[in-house]
Design an enzyme around this catalytic site. Structure first.
Site, PDB file in Angstrom:
ATOM      1  N   SER A 210       2.478 -12.555  -8.136  1.00 27.29           N
ATOM      2  CA  SER A 210       1.626 -13.114  -7.079  1.00 27.29           C
ATOM      3  C   SER A 210       2.301 -14.293  -6.401  1.00 27.29           C
ATOM      4  CB  SER A 210       0.291 -13.571  -7.660  1.00 27.29           C
ATOM      5  OG  SER A 210      -0.347 -12.523  -8.313  1.00 27.29           O
TER       6      SER A 210
ATOM      7  N   GLU B  11       1.252  -5.340   9.385  1.00 24.12           N
ATOM      8  CA  GLU B  11       2.181  -4.751   8.413  1.00 24.12           C
ATOM      9  C   GLU B  11       2.039  -3.233   8.478  1.00 24.12           C
ATOM     10  OE1 GLU B  11       1.964  -6.543   4.500  1.00 24.12           O
ATOM     11  OE2 GLU B  11       2.323  -8.527   5.353  1.00 24.12           O
TER      12      GLU B  11
ATOM     13  N   HIS C   1       9.808  -1.011  -2.155  1.00 25.81           N
ATOM     14  CA  HIS C   1       9.721  -1.756  -0.892  1.00 25.81           C
ATOM     15  C   HIS C   1      11.024  -1.511  -0.141  1.00 25.81           C
ATOM     16  CE1 HIS C   1       9.236  -4.940   2.005  1.00 25.81           C
ATOM     17  NE2 HIS C   1       8.016  -5.180   1.546  1.00 25.81           N
TER      18      HIS C   1
ATOM     19  N   ARG D 244       4.900   2.614   3.594  1.00 25.46           N
ATOM     20  CA  ARG D 244       6.076   2.107   2.888  1.00 25.46           C
ATOM     21  C   ARG D 244       6.911   3.205   2.225  1.00 25.46           C
ATOM     22  NH1 ARG D 244       4.185  -3.122  -0.195  1.00 25.46           N
ATOM     23  NH2 ARG D 244       3.987  -4.032   1.864  1.00 25.46           N
TER      24      ARG D 244
ATOM     25  N   HIS E 142       8.771  -2.164  -6.318  1.00 18.02           N
ATOM     26  CA  HIS E 142       7.899  -3.244  -5.850  1.00 18.02           C
ATOM     27  C   HIS E 142       6.530  -3.246  -6.525  1.00 18.02           C
ATOM     28  CE1 HIS E 142       6.442  -6.218  -3.057  1.00 18.02           C
ATOM     29  NE2 HIS E 142       5.547  -5.410  -2.524  1.00 18.02           N
TER      30      HIS E 142
ATOM     31  N   ARG F 233       0.431   2.366  -2.046  1.00 19.22           N
ATOM     32  CA  ARG F 233      -0.449   1.256  -1.669  1.00 19.22           C
ATOM     33  C   ARG F 233      -0.236   0.827  -0.215  1.00 19.22           C
ATOM     34  NH1 ARG F 233       0.426  -4.050  -1.425  1.00 19.22           N
ATOM     35  NH2 ARG F 233       2.237  -4.129  -2.820  1.00 19.22           N
TER      36      ARG F 233
ATOM     37  N   LEU G 139      -2.798  -8.425  -3.233  1.00 15.67           N
ATOM     38  CA  LEU G 139      -3.400  -9.746  -3.470  1.00 15.67           C
ATOM     39  C   LEU G 139      -4.911  -9.621  -3.304  1.00 15.67           C
ATOM     40  CD1 LEU G 139      -0.991 -12.243  -1.628  1.00 15.67           C
ATOM     41  CD2 LEU G 139      -0.911 -11.461  -3.976  1.00 15.67           C
TER      42      LEU G 139
HETATM   43  C1  SIN Z   1       5.652  -7.846   1.825  1.00 17.05           C
HETATM   44  O1  SIN Z   1       5.595  -9.033   2.121  1.00 17.05           O
HETATM   45  O2  SIN Z   1       6.302  -7.032   2.451  1.00 17.05           O
HETATM   46  C2  SIN Z   1       4.915  -7.377   0.609  1.00 17.05           C
HETATM   47  C3  SIN Z   1       3.505  -7.223   0.908  1.00 17.05           C
HETATM   48  C4  SIN Z   1       2.884  -6.241  -0.031  1.00 17.05           C
HETATM   49  O3  SIN Z   1       3.474  -5.863  -1.028  1.00 17.05           O
HETATM   50  O4  SIN Z   1       1.795  -5.787   0.270  1.00 17.05           O
END
Ligand code: SIN
Length: 491
Positions: free
Chosen positions: A42, A113, A228, A274, A331, A366, A372
């Site tokens: 985290s 994102e 990631h 992703r 990740h 995810r 988070l």
């Molecule tokens: C990132 O900052 O790319 C990670 C964010 C995430 O894992 O959701």
């Protein structure tokens, strides 16, 4: 014997969310962490928290985006609970003093994102969101919460399907403690260190999943490991995350010929889910191409991405050159200990929250910045459940068994095997061979078999990695079709 109302194993956002709620009710909570209080994924999380807070957004859209990214393998009720509860949980969190980044009008700023249909991600300190959230939660816990650092959980204390705490070892003093807890919460994070390149903290070695397995917990969706796409990578070695928010702000993935690699691959291009982006980057990487994140479209990069800037400059990459070398790294684990959104597992008195838990919200892949969020929201639901569900730990006699471990491989060997056989692309023809490789080390010891007290902690950690890897391999062998992060070639 140390008595505590609630024992929380792990110190990330899920753990602190549970603890900060419970201390409102004066519950005695003990948090144990293998490292220091902020050694958790985290604290490293750069990307923010996705939440339908903007007046242009709707949590039903957040629901749909989560389901699409997860290839509809998600538990739809759990997803609905997450996205519909989220706005209120975040509003309440802000009231405790949490400050999220603002736009030029002083309103919360929403970033973009991958796989989100609109700007929905809130940040704190630019790309320091995870750390800022952890710091705020630490400010919110009272003296009823005792945080014990350098304390490794060796084994859960389980009898007749009921959990009564855990046996732990202090990694500095070697002292063994027997915790008796009415509620035991696993919040140990995922399995990132099972891979050679990872965004995860060094402490994240699958301990929670391995202990849960030994204790008889049901596990779910273990084959789904998210890579990631953009870890800062120099000469094949990864040095930390380059947040997806960089692509959200206009960063573009290019190869060494300057070609945009996501062009024509997916309608959302660089902001595709992703799993899609990682596979594409990896395919180019395997062809021997170097991949860069071209950040020339982003103004004030240093100010917006202080953590990425720091990581780059520590490793000799000047962000003013606007070309960051990247490759994928492990990740996030979508699978884990089967749990309800309130953290309930099949073992009475044992709960799971955050990445170690599989509530089904993430499906096969995810959605960015939902992790988070999951820790905060489901941590609160678990705390509410504990407050409303009286429970007393049963008496427990800790008989320590005598079985010892033989020679084990090194962490590096495990990481190599995992990447080769259970990485971004898997092959049906060879998964069985990694299962056999694991089985030579008997990774399947059940609760009450292993002399955990006299096993050196670093050896137990390796054994936990073997158990976790073996369980992932067995799950991957069972799923014959490609879906989300489980991409399998039949040969
Ligand atoms: C990132 O900052 O790319 C990670 C964010 C995430 O894992 O959701």
């Amino acid at each position: 014997m140390i008595k505590t109302d609630v024992l929380v194993i792990g110190s990330g956002i899920g753990a602190l969310s549970v603890a900060s709620e419970l201390c409102k009710y004066k519950r005695k909570v003990t948090i144990i962490t293998k490292g220091l209080r902020k050694s958790c994924n985290s604290s490293l999380a750069q990307g923010g928290i996705s939440v339908a807070l903007s007046d242009k957004d709707d949590y039903h859209w957040h629901y749909e985006d989560t389901m699409i990214a997860g290839c509809n393998l998600n538990d739809s009720d759990a997803v609905m609970k997450l996205v519909s509860t989220a706005p209120n949980v975040i509003r309440e969190f802000i009231k405790t003093g949490m400050v999220f980044d603002k736009d030029e009008n002083g309103n919360i700023a929403f970033g973009r994102e991958g796989a989100h249909r609109l700007n929905r991600i809130i940040h704190a300190g630019g790309d320091r969101t995870g750390l800022r959230v952890v710091e705020q939660l630490l400010r919110n816990v009272t003296t009823d919460v005792n945080i014990v650092q350098n304390e490794m959980a060796l084994e859960l204390r389980v009898k007749n399907g009921k959990c009564s705490g855990a046996i732990t070892k202090n990694l500095k003093t070697g002292e063994i403690s027997h915790y008796e807890a009415d509620y035991t919460v696993l919040a140990t994070g995922g399995i990132g260190q099972l891979y050679p390149s990872t965004s995860n903290d060094v402490t994240i070695t699958g301990d929670g999943m391995a202990m849960a397995y030994r204790a008889g917990c049901k596990l779910k969706n273990l084959e789904f490991i998210q890579f990631h796409p953009t870890m800062l990578t120099i000469n094949g070695k990864a040095y930390g995350l380059v947040s997806e928010a960089v692509r959200g702000a206009g960063g573009i993935l290019i190869n060494d010929k300057g070609e945009k690699i996501m062009e024509g691959i997916h309608p959302q291009k660089d902001l595709a889910p992703r799993d899609v982006v990682s596979r594409e980057v990896y395919a180019h990487y395997l062809k021997g191409e170097k991949i860069f994140l071209d950040t020339s479209a982003i103004d004030n990069f240093r100010e917006k991405f202080p953590t990425v800037t720091e990581i780059c400059e520590e490793h000799g990459v000047n962000v003013d050159d606007k070309m960051i070398p990247v490759a994928p790294g492990a990740h996030f684990h979508m699978g884990g200990v089967e749990a309800t959104p309130e953290g309930i597992t099949n073992i009475d008195g044992l709960y799971a929250v955050g990445e170690v838990a599989c509530t089904g919200v993430h499906g096969a892949n995810r959605l960015a910045s939902n992790s988070l969020l999951e820790g905060l929201v489901f941590g609160k639901l678990l705390a509410d459940y504990i407050v409303n569900t009286p429970r007393k730990a049963e008496e427990f006699d800790d008989t320590i068994p005598t079985e010892t471990l033989g020679d084990l491989p090194t962490k590096k060997e495990i990481q190599h095997q995992m990447m080769k056989f259970l990485g971004i692309v898997r092959h049906t023809g060879n998964i069985h061979s990694i299962i056999e490789w694991f089985e030579q080390y008997s990774p399947d010891k059940k609760f009450g078999k292993l002399d955990i007290v006299n096993t050196p902690p670093e050896k137990l950690e390796i054994y936990n990695m073997l158990t976790a890897g073996w369980l992932i391999a067995k799950a991957a062998e069972k799923r014959k079709e490609s879906i989300g992060a489980h991409y399998i070639v039949n040969d």
